[in-house]
Design a protein around this motif. Sequence first.
Motif, short mmCIF file in Angstrom:
data_model
loop_
_atom_site.label_atom_id
_atom_site.label_comp_id
_atom_site.label_asym_id
_atom_site.label_seq_id
_atom_site.Cartn_x
_atom_site.Cartn_y
_atom_site.Cartn_z
N MET A 1 12.20 -2.80 76.68
CA MET A 1 11.00 -3.54 76.37
C MET A 1 11.36 -4.60 75.34
N ASN A 2 11.00 -5.84 75.63
CA ASN A 2 11.24 -6.95 74.72
C ASN A 2 10.04 -7.11 73.78
N ILE A 3 10.31 -7.14 72.49
CA ILE A 3 9.25 -7.27 71.50
C ILE A 3 9.44 -8.59 70.76
N ALA A 4 8.38 -9.41 70.75
CA ALA A 4 8.39 -10.67 70.01
C ALA A 4 7.25 -10.62 68.99
N ILE A 5 7.60 -10.78 67.73
CA ILE A 5 6.60 -10.71 66.66
C ILE A 5 6.52 -12.07 65.98
N THR A 6 5.31 -12.60 65.87
CA THR A 6 5.09 -13.85 65.15
C THR A 6 4.17 -13.58 63.97
N PHE A 7 4.42 -14.31 62.90
CA PHE A 7 3.65 -14.16 61.66
C PHE A 7 2.93 -15.47 61.39
N LYS A 8 1.62 -15.40 61.13
CA LYS A 8 0.82 -16.59 60.89
C LYS A 8 0.14 -16.50 59.53
N GLY A 9 0.23 -17.56 58.77
CA GLY A 9 -0.50 -17.64 57.51
C GLY A 9 0.13 -16.93 56.34
N PHE A 10 1.33 -16.39 56.49
CA PHE A 10 2.02 -15.76 55.36
C PHE A 10 3.50 -15.63 55.68
N GLU A 11 4.28 -15.43 54.66
CA GLU A 11 5.73 -15.24 54.80
C GLU A 11 6.00 -13.74 54.68
N PRO A 12 6.46 -13.09 55.75
CA PRO A 12 6.64 -11.63 55.72
C PRO A 12 7.90 -11.23 54.95
N SER A 13 7.81 -10.05 54.36
CA SER A 13 8.99 -9.50 53.70
C SER A 13 9.92 -8.91 54.75
N GLU A 14 11.14 -8.69 54.38
CA GLU A 14 12.13 -8.09 55.30
C GLU A 14 11.69 -6.66 55.67
N HIS A 15 11.11 -5.97 54.69
CA HIS A 15 10.65 -4.61 54.93
C HIS A 15 9.52 -4.58 55.97
N LEU A 16 8.59 -5.53 55.91
CA LEU A 16 7.50 -5.61 56.87
C LEU A 16 8.02 -5.89 58.27
N LYS A 17 9.01 -6.77 58.39
CA LYS A 17 9.60 -7.07 59.70
C LYS A 17 10.23 -5.83 60.31
N LYS A 18 11.04 -5.11 59.51
CA LYS A 18 11.69 -3.90 60.01
C LYS A 18 10.65 -2.85 60.39
N TYR A 19 9.62 -2.71 59.56
CA TYR A 19 8.56 -1.73 59.82
C TYR A 19 7.86 -2.04 61.14
N ALA A 20 7.52 -3.29 61.36
CA ALA A 20 6.81 -3.69 62.58
C ALA A 20 7.68 -3.45 63.81
N TYR A 21 8.94 -3.86 63.77
CA TYR A 21 9.83 -3.66 64.93
C TYR A 21 10.04 -2.17 65.22
N ARG A 22 10.21 -1.38 64.14
CA ARG A 22 10.44 0.05 64.32
C ARG A 22 9.19 0.73 64.91
N ARG A 23 8.02 0.40 64.39
CA ARG A 23 6.78 1.03 64.86
C ARG A 23 6.45 0.64 66.31
N PHE A 24 6.55 -0.64 66.64
CA PHE A 24 6.22 -1.07 68.00
C PHE A 24 7.30 -0.65 69.00
N GLY A 25 8.51 -0.46 68.52
CA GLY A 25 9.59 0.03 69.39
C GLY A 25 9.34 1.43 69.90
N LYS A 26 8.54 2.21 69.18
CA LYS A 26 8.24 3.58 69.60
C LYS A 26 7.39 3.63 70.86
N LEU A 27 6.73 2.52 71.20
CA LEU A 27 5.91 2.49 72.41
C LEU A 27 6.76 2.44 73.68
N SER A 28 8.05 2.18 73.54
CA SER A 28 8.90 2.08 74.73
C SER A 28 9.01 3.42 75.48
N LYS A 29 8.69 4.53 74.82
CA LYS A 29 8.74 5.83 75.51
C LYS A 29 7.65 5.95 76.57
#
Length: 181
Positions: A1-29
Motif C-alpha cells: 500500500m502506497n501512503i502519501a501524506i501532505t501537510f497544510k498550514g504548518f511545518e510538521p515535526s519529524e516525530h509527527l511524520k514518523k507517527y503518521a506513517y507508522r499509524r497509517f501503515g498498520k491499515l495494510s493488514k
Amino acid sequence: MNIAITFKGFEPSEHLKKYAYRRFGKLSKYVDSKEDNSEMQVNLGVEKFRHLAEVSLAGDNINLTATEASEDMYATIDMVLDKLESQLRKLKDRDKDRRKGDRSRVNIETFTISENESGMRERTIMATDSIEPKPMYVDEAAMQLDTLDYNFLVFRNADTERINVIYRMNKHDFGLIDPGQ
C-alpha cells in the motif's frame, strides 16, 4: 500500500511524520497483499485551533474516505485511523460473508417405485440424507466424479455460486445441470 501524506498550514515535526506513517501503515493488514495496488492519500492540516485529517483509500475493490478534526494532531490521526479501521473491518467481513455464500443444504432421497394391490404405482422412501455442497469449479467436479463410483455429484459452482449437478453420461463424458442458465 502506497501512503502519501501532505501537510497544510504548518511545518510538521519529524516525530509527527514518523507517527503518521507508522499509524497509517498498520491499515495494510486489511488490504489484500497479493495484488496490492492501493493508494492512501492523507491530508493533515491546521486551521486556527482545529487540526484536520482527511484520508482517502483507493484500491482494486476499496474506495473509502474519512475525515476528523480535534484540537490535537495526534488525537486527530488516531480518530481518523479508528474510522478507517472500522470501515475496512466491515468491508472485510462483508467480503468474507459473500465468499461463504448461502450455505444451503441439499436433500437427497433414495426411493423405490412399486405397484400396490390396485395396480397404482407408489413411491416408497428408503433413505433421506442432507448434504452441504462444497464450492468447486466444474473441472474439479468432473475430476472428482471420475475418481468416485457415483453417477452424479452435487456441488456449488465456484464461478456462479449456484448449486450444480454433474453426471456421468457414458464412460468418458459428463453432463452438467445448472438451473440458473
